[in-house]
Structure formats: C-alpha cells, structure tokens
Write an enzyme that holds these catalytic residues in place. Structure first.
Site, PDB file in Angstrom:
ATOM      1  N   ASP A  76      45.088  51.727  46.944  1.00 19.38           N
ATOM      2  CA  ASP A  76      44.688  50.582  47.776  1.00 19.38           C
ATOM      3  C   ASP A  76      45.526  50.451  49.041  1.00 19.38           C
ATOM      4  OD1 ASP A  76      47.037  49.840  46.585  1.00 19.38           O
ATOM      5  OD2 ASP A  76      46.261  48.028  45.613  1.00 19.38           O
TER       6      ASP A  76
ATOM      7  N   GLY B 251      57.185  44.217  45.747  1.00 22.11           N
ATOM      8  CA  GLY B 251      58.508  44.395  45.178  1.00 22.11           C
ATOM      9  C   GLY B 251      59.544  44.484  46.274  1.00 22.11           C
TER      10      GLY B 251
ATOM     11  N   ASN C 201      58.982  47.407  48.836  1.00 22.13           N
ATOM     12  CA  ASN C 201      58.518  48.695  48.334  1.00 22.13           C
ATOM     13  C   ASN C 201      57.019  48.796  48.564  1.00 22.13           C
ATOM     14  OD1 ASN C 201      58.383  51.125  46.689  1.00 22.13           O
ATOM     15  ND2 ASN C 201      57.468  49.802  45.132  1.00 22.13           N
TER      16      ASN C 201
ATOM     17  N   ALA D 102      43.544  53.228  38.294  1.00 22.41           N
ATOM     18  CA  ALA D 102      43.050  52.659  37.036  1.00 22.41           C
ATOM     19  C   ALA D 102      43.020  51.137  37.043  1.00 22.41           C
ATOM     20  CB  ALA D 102      43.909  53.150  35.874  1.00 22.41           C
TER      21      ALA D 102
ATOM     22  N   ARG E 190      40.718  40.755  41.781  1.00 20.77           N
ATOM     23  CA  ARG E 190      40.701  39.840  42.932  1.00 20.77           C
ATOM     24  C   ARG E 190      39.606  40.175  43.940  1.00 20.77           C
ATOM     25  NH1 ARG E 190      46.985  39.626  44.563  1.00 20.77           N
ATOM     26  NH2 ARG E 190      46.953  41.688  43.572  1.00 20.77           N
TER      27      ARG E 190
ATOM     28  N   TYR F  58       1.756  61.878  52.481  1.00 18.89           N
ATOM     29  CA  TYR F  58       1.844  61.495  51.066  1.00 18.89           C
ATOM     30  C   TYR F  58       0.460  61.133  50.551  1.00 18.89           C
ATOM     31  CZ  TYR F  58       3.551  59.010  46.896  1.00 18.89           C
ATOM     32  OH  TYR F  58       3.784  58.590  45.606  1.00 18.89           O
TER      33      TYR F  58
ATOM     34  N   GLN G 261      44.178  56.256  31.771  1.00 21.04           N
ATOM     35  CA  GLN G 261      45.067  55.218  31.249  1.00 21.04           C
ATOM     36  C   GLN G 261      44.228  54.329  30.333  1.00 21.04           C
ATOM     37  OE1 GLN G 261      46.593  52.326  34.054  1.00 21.04           O
ATOM     38  NE2 GLN G 261      48.436  51.952  32.832  1.00 21.04           N
TER      39      GLN G 261
END
Length: 470
Positions: free
Chosen positions: A106, A143, A174, A13, A18, A391, A76
C-alpha cells in the site's frame, strides 16, 4: 552479509477494512493500475528475483493480477501481523541466502531510485538491516524510529499503538520498507512475540533484534510524498493527485505540453513522444504509446493503445486497445473499440464507432457510421450512416471492403460479404451478396409523389375533420 542477489517479499495479505469495499485493497486502482502492481514493478525494476507475494487464504483475484509478474505466492492463514506475514514469505524461499527486500502493498509512490538507494547503501555499508524512514509533520499511525540518545543510531521501532507520550512526539517514522540479510531475517522472525497492544507479531521488532545482535543498521530517508500510504479511499485520491503531478512533471521535462496538467490522468506505463500536446480532462492508461507531434484536444479516454506520429485526436474520443497510424485524424466524439487498427492518414469523424476493424491507409469514415468486424482497403470512402451488420443473433460475421470503394450514405453490409476494389455502393443500398470489383450496386426503389397532398391535409385539419383534442 552472505549470499548474492536480492529477493523481494510483498506483504499483500491485509484485509484493508478501512477501504469499506468488497474488493481487496490491493486491487483498487491508482492511475488505472491495481495497487499490487506498483511494488511488483518496483521489485522487477531493481532486479529482485525471486519475488514472493504473501496473500490471505482467499486471494484468487490477487493471484490473477500478480501472476504475470512471474512471482511465487505464500499464504498467511490468519491475520497475525506483519511479522507473521514476512515469515510466510521467507518460508517460500527457504534456500535463499542473499538480501531480502520487504515491501508493503500500500505504498505505491516509492520510486525505483529510492529503492535502489536502500539496496546500494545496504550492500556498500555491509549492513545487516537497512530501512526506509521519513520525517512527517503528522506521524499518526506510523511506527516511530527511536534512536539511541547518545550515538544517534537507530535503536528500535515502536508502533503507534504502543508509543509512550514521549515516543509519540517523534516525527521520524518507519515506512515499512526493509532490506535485510536473509539468514538474520529467518532467525529474527522466529524470535518475535505478540506481547504488544495489538496482540500481533510485528515485523518492526526485527530492528531491535538487529540492534541486540550488534548488526549495522542503516536508515535511508525518503520525502513525505513518496511514502503516502493507502489505507482508505481518501488516501487513494491523494495518491492519485501526487502521482498525476509526478508523471505530468516528468513528461513536461521530456518535451510534452499539457494545457491543464491538473486535469490529466496518466498511467505509469504510458509513453509519450516529444512535442505532443495534450488538452484538459484526458485520461491515458495501460500500455499506451503516443508518437511525436500528436495532438489530443481534450476530454478523451485512451487505454492500451498505440497512437502514431502527427495524429490529431479531436474532442471527446474514446480509444481502447486500438492502433492509430501516422497522420490519422479521429473525432470529435468517435469511439475506437478493441481490435481497431487504423492505417496512415485515416479519417474517423464524429459519431463513428469501430470494433475489430482494420482500415487501410487513407480510408475516410467522416460521419455517423458503425464499422465492426470489417477490413477496409486503402483510400475507400465510407458514407454517413453506413453500418456493417456483423451479428445475426448467434455469431459474428466479417465484412471485407476492397480499396478505393465509394460507399454511399445510409448503406448496410449484411455480413458475411465481400466488396471488390473500386466498387461503387449507391446511396441507401443494402448489400447482401458479394460485389465484384469495379461494379455499381444499388437497390431499385421507385419514387412516388402525390401532388397537392400537403395543402389538402392542412385544409382537412383546419376544418376539424380529424381533430384529435381540445
């Protein structure tokens, strides 16, 4: 740990500002595949079911890409952080009581083996929460994993914006990948608050909640190359390079030769047989399969195609949604457009274009031809400059050419038209009507000659009779 099975939640979401793009970040392509497809394939590969994709309120295109994976969607409504997004995902599976794998959208380079390690460790060690970590030389933006100074156990995750100078020096980060017991996750998500630097509900805070609840927390470490995050186009290019290296290395170990691996781009769904040789500047993407002993000279683009065994794709070819039979030769500088199906031993030469063309075995079209909306029987020869005029300005029409037909150069087929087996089309013939089997068809044209015309014209020019300038 209660319940059985593994569910998946993909957090998709985010606005991805960036990227500086009008397209959602998760729709930007890596090796020819939208970013959102990478976590979805990963979850399907480890058997996760159900899978929930959390999207924003205006995500029609994302839904269209994700729907073929058989997923559920959660919305969300406002960008209130990863914890709020995960809560929306859990609301879509209210009765699920197994383990939930949460993936960001990501991190496209996480391998199935690594995710399996996370799930297996979580199950075998009866963990309440298992998370993927990595040690980075530059952990900026991630993190930090804070461990108890006495036990060394994971205590909490502190987001980069909230780190103290001491915490910012921590290099273990993390990654954003979790396996969590569902009932604990539901409870922990209701206890989150937004008292942090960004005013958001952090999903990372569930680690501290698990610690407070005295649950077993298991960290699994991944290599830095696997956790490359796509935040902008520079990151995307870096991931493209890493994925190229991973895929070409894999196929070389399986018996494929790359003349210049660094210049080749492969999609994750491509399958390549043994003893295939691939030259420089080749892009192969989508669900493409290449049979053994095939050679691709170079500077080629091939997508969603099936290439048979012992084929030769010469320099500068473009193939899209086409099938090429065994022992066929294509190129140089040929284009096979969607709907092309070549039989065995077909020869398609330089500057030949096909579309919705079914060519039987042994057909040859070696020079300068357009074959669109056509069926050609086996062992027919198409001369240089041949065109199927398919065509009429309003709709497409089909040409059917039988077996063993000889088509002279500079011939045109005005569709709809049918040519019988063993017919002979004379050079410079325009075919407007059906041709019976074994017949010769030609357009009568008389040849005229003016003797001495060139000398007379030169004399006239030299005398200034038709002088056109200074």
């Amino acid at each position: 740990m209660s319940g059985d099975g593994v569910a998946g939640i993909v957090l998709a979401a985010g606005l991805g500002t960036r990227m500086r793009s009008r397209r959602p970040k998760v729709l930007h392509e890596l090796a020819g595949e939208p970013l959102i497809t990478y976590p979805l394939r990963l979850l399907r590969g480890v058997g996760a079911d159900p899978i929930v994709v959390v999207v924003g309120p205006h995500a029609k295109e994302i839904r269209q890409v994700a729907e073929p994976f058989g997923v559920r969607f959660a919305v969300q409504r406002e960008p209130r952080g990863t914890g709020d997004a995960a809560a929306a995902g859990m609301a879509a599976i209210p009765k699920f009581s197994g383990n939930v794998v949460i993936l960001p959208s990501d991190l496209p380079l996480i391998s199935e083996d690594t995710l399996q390690r996370v799930i297996q460790a979580h199950t075998q060690q009866r963990a309440g929460l298992t998370l993927l970590t990595s040690v980075l030389l530059d952990p900026t933006g991630f993190g930090r994993v804070v461990r108890d100074q006495f036990s060394g156990l994971v205590a909490c995750i502190v987001e980069d914006a909230d780190c103290t100078p001491q915490e910012r020096a921590i290099q273990e980060v993390n990654v954003g990948v979790y396996c969590v017991e569902a009932n604990f996750l539901r409870t922990a998500l209701t206890q989150l608050d937004a008292a942090n630097a960004q005013g958001e509900f952090y999903l990372t805070d569930i680690v501290g909640r698990a610690r407070a609840a005295e649950l077993h927390i298991v960290p699994i470490t991944a290599e830095e190359k696997e956790v490359a995050q796509v935040s902008n186009r520079v990151d995307l290019a870096r991931c493209e390079q890493l994925l190229r290296e991973r895929l070409t290395t894999r196929w070389m170990h399986l018996g494929v030769t790359f003349i210049d691996p660094s210049s080749v781009t492969l999609g994750p769904l491509v399958e390549i047989g043994t003893d295939v040789v691939i030259g420089p500047n080749v892009t192969i993407y989508g669900r493409t399969s290449i049979g053994p002993l095939t050679t691709i000279d170079g500077t080629a683009r091939i997508g969603n195609c099936h290439i048979g065994a012992r084929c030769h794709l010469k320099l500068g070819v473009v193939l899209e949604e086409a099938e090429v039979g065994d022992d066929a030769v294509v190129g140089p500088f040929a284009q096979l457009r969607p709907g092309t199906r070549l039989g065995a031993r077909v020869r398609i030469g330089n500057f030949v274009e096909t579309k919705n063309a079914v060519l039987g075995s042994g057909v040859k079209a070696n020079h300068l031809a357009y074959l669109g909306d056509v069926e050609v029987g086996e062992d027919t020869n198409i001369g240089a400059g041949t065109i199927t005029c398919n065509y009429d300005g309003f709709r497409k029409h089909k040409t059917i050419i039988g077996a063993r037909v000889q088509v002279g150069s500079d011939s045109q087929f005005v569709a709809p038209v049918r040519i019988g087996d063993d017919a002979y089309i004379a050079t410079a013939t325009t075919v407007r009507k059906d041709v019976s089997a074994g017949a010769l068809v030609y357009n009568p044209r008389s040849q005229r000659e003016r003797a001495g015309w060139v000398a007379a014209r030169r004399a006239k020019e030299q005398s200034g009779g038709e002088h056109g300038g200074d």
